[in-house]
Design a protein around this motif. Structure first.
Motif, short mmCIF file in Angstrom:
data_model
loop_
_atom_site.label_atom_id
_atom_site.label_comp_id
_atom_site.label_asym_id
_atom_site.label_seq_id
_atom_site.Cartn_x
_atom_site.Cartn_y
_atom_site.Cartn_z
N VAL A 4 0.85 -1.18 0.00
CA VAL A 4 0.00 0.00 0.00
C VAL A 4 0.89 1.23 0.00
O VAL A 4 1.82 1.33 0.79
CB VAL A 4 -0.92 0.03 1.23
CG1 VAL A 4 -1.71 1.33 1.27
CG2 VAL A 4 -1.85 -1.17 1.25
N THR A 22 -7.29 10.92 -12.22
CA THR A 22 -8.09 9.73 -11.96
C THR A 22 -7.92 8.71 -13.08
O THR A 22 -7.84 7.52 -12.83
CB THR A 22 -9.58 10.07 -11.78
OG1 THR A 22 -10.06 10.74 -12.94
CG2 THR A 22 -9.81 10.94 -10.57
N MET A 25 -4.47 7.17 -12.47
CA MET A 25 -4.47 6.21 -11.37
C MET A 25 -5.21 4.94 -11.76
O MET A 25 -4.79 3.84 -11.38
CB MET A 25 -5.10 6.84 -10.12
CG MET A 25 -4.27 7.95 -9.51
SD MET A 25 -2.62 7.43 -8.98
CE MET A 25 -3.01 6.41 -7.59
N ALA A 29 -3.34 1.31 -11.62
CA ALA A 29 -3.92 0.22 -10.84
C ALA A 29 -4.27 -0.98 -11.71
O ALA A 29 -4.11 -2.13 -11.29
CB ALA A 29 -5.17 0.71 -10.10
N TRP A 37 -7.14 1.70 -6.25
CA TRP A 37 -6.80 2.97 -5.62
C TRP A 37 -8.07 3.65 -5.16
O TRP A 37 -9.16 3.34 -5.63
CB TRP A 37 -6.00 3.87 -6.56
CG TRP A 37 -6.82 4.54 -7.62
CD1 TRP A 37 -7.25 4.01 -8.80
CD2 TRP A 37 -7.31 5.87 -7.59
NE1 TRP A 37 -7.97 4.92 -9.50
CE2 TRP A 37 -8.03 6.08 -8.78
CE3 TRP A 37 -7.21 6.91 -6.68
CZ2 TRP A 37 -8.65 7.29 -9.07
CZ3 TRP A 37 -7.82 8.11 -6.97
CH2 TRP A 37 -8.52 8.29 -8.16
N LYS A 38 -7.93 4.53 -4.18
CA LYS A 38 -9.08 5.29 -3.71
C LYS A 38 -8.61 6.65 -3.21
O LYS A 38 -7.44 6.83 -2.84
CB LYS A 38 -9.85 4.55 -2.64
CG LYS A 38 -9.08 4.30 -1.36
CD LYS A 38 -9.93 3.53 -0.37
CE LYS A 38 -9.13 3.23 0.89
NZ LYS A 38 -9.92 2.51 1.87
N VAL A 49 -4.76 9.70 -0.86
CA VAL A 49 -4.81 8.85 -2.04
C VAL A 49 -4.05 7.57 -1.69
O VAL A 49 -2.90 7.62 -1.28
CB VAL A 49 -4.16 9.54 -3.26
CG1 VAL A 49 -4.19 8.63 -4.47
CG2 VAL A 49 -4.87 10.86 -3.56
N THR A 50 -4.72 6.43 -1.86
CA THR A 50 -4.14 5.15 -1.52
C THR A 50 -4.10 4.27 -2.77
O THR A 50 -5.12 4.11 -3.44
CB THR A 50 -4.97 4.44 -0.43
OG1 THR A 50 -5.12 5.30 0.68
CG2 THR A 50 -4.30 3.15 0.01
N LEU A 51 -2.95 3.72 -3.07
CA LEU A 51 -2.76 2.77 -4.16
C LEU A 51 -2.31 1.46 -3.53
O LEU A 51 -1.36 1.44 -2.76
CB LEU A 51 -1.71 3.28 -5.14
CG LEU A 51 -1.27 2.34 -6.27
CD1 LEU A 51 -2.45 2.07 -7.22
CD2 LEU A 51 -0.10 2.93 -7.04
N SER A 52 -3.00 0.36 -3.86
CA SER A 52 -2.63 -0.93 -3.27
C SER A 52 -2.61 -2.01 -4.36
O SER A 52 -3.28 -1.88 -5.38
CB SER A 52 -3.61 -1.32 -2.17
OG SER A 52 -4.92 -1.41 -2.67
N TRP A 53 -1.82 -3.05 -4.11
CA TRP A 53 -1.75 -4.19 -5.01
C TRP A 53 -1.17 -5.37 -4.28
O TRP A 53 -0.68 -5.25 -3.16
CB TRP A 53 -0.94 -3.87 -6.28
CG TRP A 53 0.52 -3.62 -6.05
CD1 TRP A 53 1.52 -4.54 -6.15
CD2 TRP A 53 1.15 -2.39 -5.71
NE1 TRP A 53 2.74 -3.96 -5.90
CE2 TRP A 53 2.54 -2.63 -5.62
CE3 TRP A 53 0.69 -1.10 -5.46
CZ2 TRP A 53 3.44 -1.62 -5.28
CZ3 TRP A 53 1.60 -0.12 -5.14
CH2 TRP A 53 2.96 -0.38 -5.07
#
Length: 56
Positions: A4, A22, A25, A29, A37-38, A49-53
């Motif tokens: 994250v 947007t 992103m 993602a 992402w959110k 802003v959160t990017l996760s994988w």
């Protein structure tokens, strides 16, 4: 294992993330395994802003 990345910015940067970012992103993602992402407005006036994988 999940990864994250968390970014908190002053609210003044919100227009930057609402427009072309947007799309950017979404593209980032979509290239990551289980990427998502959110964006969340915080009570202190910042934007998170959160990017996760998922790591394989």
């Amino acid at each position: 294992m999940s990864v994250v990345i968390l970014l908190e910015l002053p609210l003044i940067y919100l227009p930057f993330f609402v427009g072309r970012s947007t799309v950017m992103m979404d593209a980032i993602a979509s290239e990551l395994p289980d990427g998502a992402w959110k964006m969340l407005g915080l009570p202190n006036g910042q934007v998170r802003v959160t990017l996760s994988w998922r790591l394989s």
